[in-house]
Design an enzyme around this catalytic site. Sequence first.
Site, PDB file in Angstrom:
ATOM      1  N   LYS A 184     -73.861   3.671  -8.489  1.00  0.00           N
ATOM      2  CA  LYS A 184     -73.865   2.576  -9.478  1.00  0.00           C
ATOM      3  C   LYS A 184     -74.646   1.407  -8.894  1.00  0.00           C
ATOM      4  CE  LYS A 184     -72.663  -0.347 -12.775  1.00  0.00           C
ATOM      5  NZ  LYS A 184     -73.261  -0.244 -14.130  1.00  0.00           N
TER       6      LYS A 184
ATOM      7  N   CYS B 179     -81.721  -4.225 -15.705  1.00  0.00           N
ATOM      8  CA  CYS B 179     -80.399  -4.276 -16.348  1.00  0.00           C
ATOM      9  C   CYS B 179     -80.441  -5.212 -17.555  1.00  0.00           C
ATOM     10  CB  CYS B 179     -79.316  -4.751 -15.390  1.00  0.00           C
ATOM     11  SG  CYS B 179     -77.746  -4.957 -16.248  1.00  0.00           S
TER      12      CYS B 179
HETATM   13  C1  DHB Z   1     -75.898  -2.115 -16.348  1.00  0.00           C
HETATM   14  C2  DHB Z   1     -76.718  -1.548 -17.287  1.00  0.00           C
HETATM   15  C3  DHB Z   1     -77.964  -1.136 -16.920  1.00  0.00           C
HETATM   16  O1  DHB Z   1     -78.814  -0.564 -17.818  1.00  0.00           O
HETATM   17  C4  DHB Z   1     -78.381  -1.295 -15.612  1.00  0.00           C
HETATM   18  O2  DHB Z   1     -79.595  -0.901 -15.257  1.00  0.00           O
HETATM   19  C5  DHB Z   1     -77.542  -1.838 -14.663  1.00  0.00           C
HETATM   20  C6  DHB Z   1     -76.287  -2.258 -15.054  1.00  0.00           C
HETATM   21  C7  DHB Z   1     -74.580  -2.568 -16.751  1.00  0.00           C
HETATM   22  O3  DHB Z   1     -74.447  -3.091 -17.863  1.00  0.00           O
HETATM   23  O4  DHB Z   1     -73.650  -2.476 -15.939  1.00  0.00           O
END
Ligand code: DHB
Length: 309
Positions: free
Chosen positions: A43, A128
């Site tokens: 993540k 993000c």
């Molecule tokens: C999140 C979403 C994304 O597309 C990303 O690249 C990183 C984080 C999120 O909302 O947590």
Amino acid sequence: MLKTNFLDVELSNPLMNASGVHCMTTEELDELAGSAAGAFVTKTATRDYREGNPEPRYYDTALGSINSMGLPNNGLDYYLDYVIKRQKEGAKLQFLSVTGMSYEENISLLKKIQESEYEGVTEFNLSCPNVPGKPQIAYDFELTEKLLSEVFTFFTKPIGVKLPPYFDIAHFDEMARILNKFPLTYVNSVNSVGNGLYIDLDKEQVVIKPKGGFGGLGGEYIKPTALANVRAFRERLNPSIKIIGTGGVINGRDVFEHILCGADLVQVGTTLHKEGVAVFSRLAEELQEVMKEKGYKSLDDFRGKLKVI
Ligand code: DHB
């Protein structure tokens, strides 16, 4: 038949999770590591633990998903400790995803990785779309160039960038021109199609809470956009820069199409969220079936060989 090399490491197949799905905790990461996926990514980590946006913040739709998670994560140290521990146990290729909440945080996160024992790959997330008030870095071409210029003054480990989708040929040209200036290991296209809106017609209501229901789209909706980005970057980037294709992978034919457009590895987000880690053996089997039908023996037989008319 599906074996592929990435940074001189032989992977059993080209499949991975897309960052954000099934990779928040060490339990989930252990499941990925033990699955049929060829590799995995963590993540996206920020310096500090983040709670993320209020729930509901992820919703499966018939044709995909919409999310506005808001970067919930356990902080860089948590993921860095995990990959270093596995590295010491013999893990060969791992991907650690990171992003900073500011320019300075991006630099300090990457300095920390550079100075650590970690020898694996870093996925620098420039895309993000879900943190209120924070535009995506990679839609700002000048900022992207400035940031990468500074990063490569000190960062010498393998690193790739995760990009948002682009929708204009001039943007493919300009971003590729910038990326070609740097010794990137790879480019990952695409992150979610940002800020769509999905509506529950019966309730006449949005389906996720953050940002009035706006969120990143994944799944079937986005495959043509994902393939276009993989293809466009494969045509423009230095051959030394590999491509990870992400977006709209539901079955083995979708994996085949990503590779045909030039993808070296293929990531799965929405479908992994819907099916769990068993998706990787299904996709691997389906990809092999497509290859058998077509008489291909290895991924190199068709990678990047999309025909035009
Ligand atoms: C999140 C979403 C994304 O597309 C990303 O690249 C990183 C984080 C999120 O909302 O947590």
